[in-house]
Design a protein around this motif. Structure first.
Motif, PDB file in Angstrom:
ATOM      1  N   GLY A 241      12.946  -7.833 -11.855  1.00 17.73           N
ATOM      2  CA  GLY A 241      11.883  -8.686 -12.363  1.00 17.73           C
ATOM      3  C   GLY A 241      10.744  -8.858 -11.387  1.00 17.73           C
ATOM      4  O   GLY A 241       9.712  -9.452 -11.725  1.00 17.73           O
ATOM      5  N   LYS A 242      10.914  -8.323 -10.171  1.00 21.58           N
ATOM      6  CA  LYS A 242       9.888  -8.505  -9.144  1.00 21.58           C
ATOM      7  C   LYS A 242       9.567  -7.188  -8.436  1.00 21.58           C
ATOM      8  O   LYS A 242       9.252  -7.171  -7.257  1.00 21.58           O
ATOM      9  CB  LYS A 242      10.342  -9.550  -8.123  1.00 21.58           C
ATOM     10  CG  LYS A 242      10.506 -10.942  -8.709  1.00 21.58           C
ATOM     11  CD  LYS A 242      10.937 -11.949  -7.644  1.00 21.58           C
ATOM     12  CE  LYS A 242      11.086 -13.338  -8.251  1.00 21.58           C
ATOM     13  NZ  LYS A 242      11.528 -14.338  -7.235  1.00 21.58           N
ATOM     14  N   THR A 243       9.656  -6.103  -9.174  1.00 24.91           N
ATOM     15  CA  THR A 243       9.323  -4.819  -8.570  1.00 24.91           C
ATOM     16  C   THR A 243       7.824  -4.734  -8.311  1.00 24.91           C
ATOM     17  O   THR A 243       7.032  -5.485  -8.884  1.00 24.91           O
ATOM     18  CB  THR A 243       9.749  -3.661  -9.488  1.00 24.91           C
ATOM     19  OG1 THR A 243       9.151  -3.848 -10.770  1.00 24.91           O
ATOM     20  CG2 THR A 243      11.254  -3.601  -9.616  1.00 24.91           C
ATOM     21  N   ALA A 244       7.453  -3.821  -7.443  1.00 22.68           N
ATOM     22  CA  ALA A 244       6.048  -3.671  -7.060  1.00 22.68           C
ATOM     23  C   ALA A 244       5.180  -3.349  -8.277  1.00 22.68           C
ATOM     24  O   ALA A 244       5.546  -2.544  -9.127  1.00 22.68           O
ATOM     25  CB  ALA A 244       5.919  -2.564  -6.028  1.00 22.68           C
ATOM     26  N   LYS A 245       4.013  -3.992  -8.330  1.00 23.60           N
ATOM     27  CA  LYS A 245       3.064  -3.754  -9.421  1.00 23.60           C
ATOM     28  C   LYS A 245       1.924  -2.831  -8.991  1.00 23.60           C
ATOM     29  O   LYS A 245       1.076  -2.472  -9.805  1.00 23.60           O
ATOM     30  CB  LYS A 245       2.505  -5.081  -9.919  1.00 23.60           C
ATOM     31  CG  LYS A 245       3.568  -6.020 -10.482  1.00 23.60           C
ATOM     32  CD  LYS A 245       2.972  -7.372 -10.849  1.00 23.60           C
ATOM     33  CE  LYS A 245       4.057  -8.330 -11.322  1.00 23.60           C
ATOM     34  NZ  LYS A 245       3.497  -9.673 -11.613  1.00 23.60           N
ATOM     35  N   LEU A 246       1.899  -2.496  -7.721  1.00 23.80           N
ATOM     36  CA  LEU A 246       0.889  -1.588  -7.186  1.00 23.80           C
ATOM     37  C   LEU A 246       1.548  -0.287  -6.751  1.00 23.80           C
ATOM     38  O   LEU A 246       2.716  -0.296  -6.341  1.00 23.80           O
ATOM     39  CB  LEU A 246       0.175  -2.220  -5.990  1.00 23.80           C
ATOM     40  CG  LEU A 246      -0.665  -3.463  -6.262  1.00 23.80           C
ATOM     41  CD1 LEU A 246      -0.974  -4.189  -4.952  1.00 23.80           C
ATOM     42  CD2 LEU A 246      -1.961  -3.087  -6.973  1.00 23.80           C
ATOM     43  N   ALA A 247       0.806   0.775  -6.800  1.00 23.95           N
ATOM     44  CA  ALA A 247       1.334   2.039  -6.297  1.00 23.95           C
ATOM     45  C   ALA A 247       1.425   2.011  -4.784  1.00 23.95           C
ATOM     46  O   ALA A 247       2.366   2.548  -4.188  1.00 23.95           O
ATOM     47  CB  ALA A 247       0.448   3.197  -6.757  1.00 23.95           C
ATOM     48  N   SER A 248       0.446   1.370  -4.144  1.00 26.00           N
ATOM     49  CA  SER A 248       0.452   1.328  -2.682  1.00 26.00           C
ATOM     50  C   SER A 248      -0.444   0.207  -2.177  1.00 26.00           C
ATOM     51  O   SER A 248      -1.298  -0.314  -2.902  1.00 26.00           O
ATOM     52  CB  SER A 248      -0.023   2.664  -2.093  1.00 26.00           C
ATOM     53  OG  SER A 248      -1.358   2.931  -2.472  1.00 26.00           O
ATOM     54  N   ILE A 249      -0.227  -0.161  -0.927  1.00 28.92           N
ATOM     55  CA  ILE A 249      -1.066  -1.126  -0.220  1.00 28.92           C
ATOM     56  C   ILE A 249      -1.419  -0.506   1.125  1.00 28.92           C
ATOM     57  O   ILE A 249      -0.549   0.005   1.837  1.00 28.92           O
ATOM     58  CB  ILE A 249      -0.353  -2.473   0.005  1.00 28.92           C
ATOM     59  CG1 ILE A 249       0.154  -3.047  -1.324  1.00 28.92           C
ATOM     60  CG2 ILE A 249      -1.280  -3.468   0.689  1.00 28.92           C
ATOM     61  CD1 ILE A 249       1.026  -4.286  -1.156  1.00 28.92           C
ATOM     62  N   GLN A 250      -2.685  -0.575   1.474  1.00 31.68           N
ATOM     63  CA  GLN A 250      -3.141  -0.046   2.755  1.00 31.68           C
ATOM     64  C   GLN A 250      -3.656  -1.201   3.611  1.00 31.68           C
ATOM     65  O   GLN A 250      -4.460  -2.016   3.158  1.00 31.68           O
ATOM     66  CB  GLN A 250      -4.252   0.981   2.529  1.00 31.68           C
ATOM     67  CG  GLN A 250      -4.585   1.816   3.740  1.00 31.68           C
ATOM     68  CD  GLN A 250      -5.551   2.937   3.384  1.00 31.68           C
ATOM     69  OE1 GLN A 250      -6.722   2.885   3.731  1.00 31.68           O
ATOM     70  NE2 GLN A 250      -5.058   3.963   2.702  1.00 31.68           N
ATOM     71  N   PHE A 251      -3.152  -1.297   4.840  1.00 34.39           N
ATOM     72  CA  PHE A 251      -3.550  -2.354   5.780  1.00 34.39           C
ATOM     73  C   PHE A 251      -4.407  -1.722   6.874  1.00 34.39           C
ATOM     74  O   PHE A 251      -3.944  -0.867   7.630  1.00 34.39           O
ATOM     75  CB  PHE A 251      -2.319  -3.007   6.400  1.00 34.39           C
ATOM     76  CG  PHE A 251      -1.417  -3.694   5.399  1.00 34.39           C
ATOM     77  CD1 PHE A 251      -1.587  -5.033   5.095  1.00 34.39           C
ATOM     78  CD2 PHE A 251      -0.398  -2.984   4.767  1.00 34.39           C
ATOM     79  CE1 PHE A 251      -0.749  -5.671   4.177  1.00 34.39           C
ATOM     80  CE2 PHE A 251       0.436  -3.602   3.850  1.00 34.39           C
ATOM     81  CZ  PHE A 251       0.257  -4.949   3.551  1.00 34.39           C
ATOM     82  N   LYS A 252      -5.656  -2.171   6.963  1.00 32.49           N
ATOM     83  CA  LYS A 252      -6.595  -1.591   7.926  1.00 32.49           C
ATOM     84  C   LYS A 252      -6.895  -2.611   9.036  1.00 32.49           C
ATOM     85  O   LYS A 252      -7.268  -3.748   8.749  1.00 32.49           O
ATOM     86  CB  LYS A 252      -7.924  -1.221   7.239  1.00 32.49           C
ATOM     87  CG  LYS A 252      -7.806  -0.127   6.203  1.00 32.49           C
ATOM     88  CD  LYS A 252      -9.144   0.157   5.549  1.00 32.49           C
ATOM     89  CE  LYS A 252     -10.128   0.798   6.510  1.00 32.49           C
ATOM     90  NZ  LYS A 252      -9.734   2.181   6.846  1.00 32.49           N
ATOM     91  N   PRO A 253      -6.740  -2.218  10.304  1.00 31.10           N
ATOM     92  CA  PRO A 253      -7.139  -3.105  11.401  1.00 31.10           C
ATOM     93  C   PRO A 253      -8.658  -3.079  11.564  1.00 31.10           C
ATOM     94  O   PRO A 253      -9.248  -2.015  11.761  1.00 31.10           O
ATOM     95  CB  PRO A 253      -6.435  -2.505  12.617  1.00 31.10           C
ATOM     96  CG  PRO A 253      -6.316  -1.045  12.290  1.00 31.10           C
ATOM     97  CD  PRO A 253      -6.158  -0.950  10.799  1.00 31.10           C
TER      98      PRO A 253
END
Length: 537
Positions: A241-253
């Motif tokens: 019921g709480k699986t990821a809803k996005l294909a990916s997340i990118q974190f940029k410094p």
């Protein structure tokens, strides 16, 4: 956006206080509070693959220090780790303990142990199973000081871990420990794959920092130094019921504050986790953005090496506190987004107790310095992180201390470099710290910073402050059998620490974040932006 009480939305015409900020949760409702028990893998509606197509980009104030929850001590990296790793317990938006990889927990009668029943059918990102033996092996590894984990001391309360059966495990403390549940709910009490751990045991040069394998809804994809860390959806996540809803997340410094702002305005990033306060109010008028601020668990301070002769006299340390106009600092550097410190703890921390703070008084500061043998002040070096915000704080402190004769040289370092220097405990003079009490309770706010057995190397009491009375009060608080007795001990400890002034107590900063309106179901817990339920319209 789901948030705890006290968060406000900055809009064109007004500041609206709200318990739940529904304006940013178009398809969400407030998560109900949960007791110590949770259903065993209750059937839930599967998230459709159609939702798992978007990608969001998050601008962080600095490069990640480590993607190993046992080796990372900065709040900035937690934004990334929270997508990949989980523990037995966690804290919700209100600071209440809820189960995650455990279904429930139970105290022993003598308050020295916790028994956890574990979820079944939980897989790590490499396909290996999660069970009681994995819990034991993980905790045994991280608390072994020979392995050099930055969080080793965090787990120092553990005496032994016992596997009762494949899905039941007991954690036993060295003595009665009232903070044990809160410690087990901290993000560093997360679990990694046994297969990954074995690689490290077989090859000491293998990097757990660069190869994170947890149980969260997102899995590690790539880390390009100075560019980004990317995580992708994990299709076999246990909570359907709480699986990821996005294909990916990118974190940029993005170290430069103005660059973070410009990238958000241009649509190059979707979320800024540390929005420069100077821009917060102005950006609230942008119809394409949501800007939120609220109180935090953080404490900003100036630590000082009490082993150095110039800081050994309490009057010098007190003088430096009186020399600081904290309201001016908050106004000029934080643009009003903060509250002057009246304790070593944030008011949001359980066990916080308001103390007599140091009023701005230059004359008194000079008098104390003269009494301590420094009528003309002295020279000092102030270490800080190289982000825009921290450098601005350092320069303000430099000017204020110069007013009482203390001549300060500011030296700015990349965050990881600064932490390494502080952990090594060599050459430390003054340093700006930001401590986040990740357990939301007093022991973890006080013990790592002021206990005599937590000095460097590899521990956080970088000022080498030692006080037997404080040590005893902290130990007595942990052993207390009721919350009132523990609170009294923590109150006394805070009173002693404020009087002893091993820090210049600055202020509790607000958390200020911004996002594109097209991103929904973002929440903030323990000052960490939670993205596990986020999706992009």
């Amino acid at each position: 956006m789901k948030t705890r009480k006290g968060w406000i939305l900055l809009s064109v015409s007004l500041l609206v206080a709200a318990t739940t900020l529904m304006g940013c949760t178009s398809n969400s409702s407030q998560t109900p509070k949960t007791s110590a028990e949770a259903p065993e893998n209750a059937p839930q509606k599967e998230t459709t693959e159609a939702k798992r197509t978007g990608e969001i980009t998050v601008a962080l104030e600095a490069e990640a220090t480590s993607l190993d929850p046992w080796n990372s001590t900065d709040s900035n990296t937690l934004h990334i780790l929270s997508t990949m790793f989980e523990g037995l317990l966690t804290l919700d938006e209100d600071g209440e303990v809820i189960p995650v990889l455990a279904t429930d927990y139970k105290w022993s009668d003598d308050a020295t142990s916790l028994t956890f029943h574990l979820r079944k059918a939980v897989l790590f990102h490499d396909g290996t199973p999660f069970d009681a033996q994995v819990v034991k092996n993980n905790l045994d590894y991280v608390r072994n000081k020979e392995h050099g984990m930055a969080r080793a001391s965090f787990f120092g309360f553990i005496k032994e871990i016992t596997v009762v059966d494949p899905y039941t495990v007991t954690v036993t403390a060295n003595e009665p420990d009232s903070a044990m549940v809160a410690y087990m709910a901290h993000p560093s009490a997360s679990f990694k794959s046994q297969k990954e751990l074995q690689k490290k045991l077989d090859d000491p040069n293998y990097s757990l920092d660069r190869n994170p394998v947890g149980t969260g809804p997102y899995q590690f994809h790539e880390w390009k130094n100075g560019q980004y860390v990317k995580v992708t959806a994990f299709s076999d996540y246990w909570d359907k019921g709480k699986t990821a809803k996005l294909a990916s997340i990118q974190f940029k410094p993005v170290t430069e504050a103005s660059t973070r702002v410009n990238m958000l305005k241009a649509g190059e990033v979707d979320i800024v986790t540390s929005l420069p306060t100077l821009d917060a109010r102005n950006m609230g008028s942008d119809p394409s953005l949501d800007v939120y601020s609220g109180p935090s668990l953080n404490m900003l301070y100036v630590g000082m090496n009490t082993k150095l002769d110039k800081y050994k006299d309490k009057r010098v340390r007190q003088a430096m506190n009186y020399a600081m106009n904290k309201e001016q600092l908050i106004s000029q550097v934080a643009d009003g987004f903060g509250t002057a410190a009246d304790s070593p703890l944030s008011p949001l921390v359980k066990g916080y107790s308001k103390q007599q703070s140091y009023a701005y008084d230059v004359a008194k500061a000079k008098e104390l310095l003269k009494e301590a043998g420094y009528p003309n002040g002295f020279t000092a070096t102030l270490w800080t992180r190289n982000s825009t915000e921290f450098v601005a704080i350092a320069e303000n402190i430099k000017i204020q201390l110069q007013n009482v004769g203390i001549k300060v040289e500011v030296q700015a370092y990349e965050s990881g470099t600064l932490f390494e220097k502080l952990d090594a405990g060599e050459g430390t003079d003054l340093y700006i710290g930001r401590w986040g009490t990740g357990t939301a309770e007093a022991d973890w706010g006080l013990r790592p910073n002021f206990a005599s057995d937590r000095v460097p190397p590899n521990y956080n009491n970088s000022g080498f402050y030692m006080n037997k009375q404080v040590d005893q009060l902290l130990d007595d608080a942990l052993k207390a059998t009721n919350s009132d007795a523990a609170r009294q001990k923590y109150d006394e400890a805070q009173k002693v620490i404020m009087d002893e002034a091993p820090w210049i107590f600055l202020y509790v900063p607000d958390v200020v974040i911004a996002k594109q309106k097209t991103v929904s179901d973002v929440s903030v817990t323990l000052d960490t932006v939670r993205l596990n339920s986020a999706y992009k319209q």
